[in-house]
Design a protein around this motif. Structure first.
Motif, short mmCIF file in Angstrom:
data_model
loop_
_atom_site.label_atom_id
_atom_site.label_comp_id
_atom_site.label_asym_id
_atom_site.label_seq_id
_atom_site.Cartn_x
_atom_site.Cartn_y
_atom_site.Cartn_z
N ALA A 85 19.18 -36.04 39.04
CA ALA A 85 18.60 -35.05 38.14
C ALA A 85 19.08 -35.31 36.73
CB ALA A 85 19.00 -33.65 38.57
N GLN A 86 18.16 -35.31 35.79
CA GLN A 86 18.52 -35.49 34.39
C GLN A 86 18.33 -34.18 33.64
OE1 GLN A 86 16.58 -38.61 32.18
NE2 GLN A 86 18.06 -38.42 30.53
N LEU A 87 19.40 -33.76 32.98
CA LEU A 87 19.34 -32.57 32.14
C LEU A 87 18.43 -32.84 30.94
CD1 LEU A 87 23.13 -31.69 32.22
CD2 LEU A 87 21.29 -30.37 33.27
N GLN A 88 17.87 -31.78 30.39
CA GLN A 88 16.94 -31.92 29.28
C GLN A 88 17.49 -31.28 28.00
OE1 GLN A 88 14.07 -33.81 29.59
NE2 GLN A 88 15.06 -34.29 31.53
N GLY A 89 18.71 -31.69 27.63
CA GLY A 89 19.30 -31.23 26.38
C GLY A 89 20.48 -30.30 26.55
#
Length: 93
Positions: free
Chosen positions: A50-54
């Motif tokens: 999962a990649q965080l978005q900021g």
């Protein structure tokens, strides 16, 4: 997967999960994401990314045959990646 992950400029938390032969898209809702896949005895690994978005702070884990791998990501566009690998002589590690 659990934690806080507000939608950023690029949209919501980007989640992929599956095995070496089955890749899927996940959706983070109400502070968590959970999925169960059928067990494939020929799989080399099971993974979740999962990649965080900021912003945000998340934990992720993968459990296969009672063995759990865990990871953590916090802030920015960091990535939480947990992967359980099939052992050369059987089992998961």
């Amino acid at each position: 997967m659990w934690g806080t992950a507000p939608a950023g400029a690029l949209g919501p938390l980007d989640i992929t999960y599956g095995s070496d032969s089955d890749n899927r898209q996940g959706r983070f809702r109400n502070g968590e994401f959970t999925a169960t896949l059928p067990f494939d005895g020929d799989a080399l690994y099971y993974t979740v990314t999962a990649q965080l978005q900021g912003a945000g702070d998340i934990d992720c884990s993968v459990t296969v045959d009672g063995h759990t791998e865990k990871a953590h990501a916090s802030g920015g566009y960091n990535i939480c990646h947990a992967q359980a690998n099939a052992g050369v002589f059987g089992g998961w590690g």
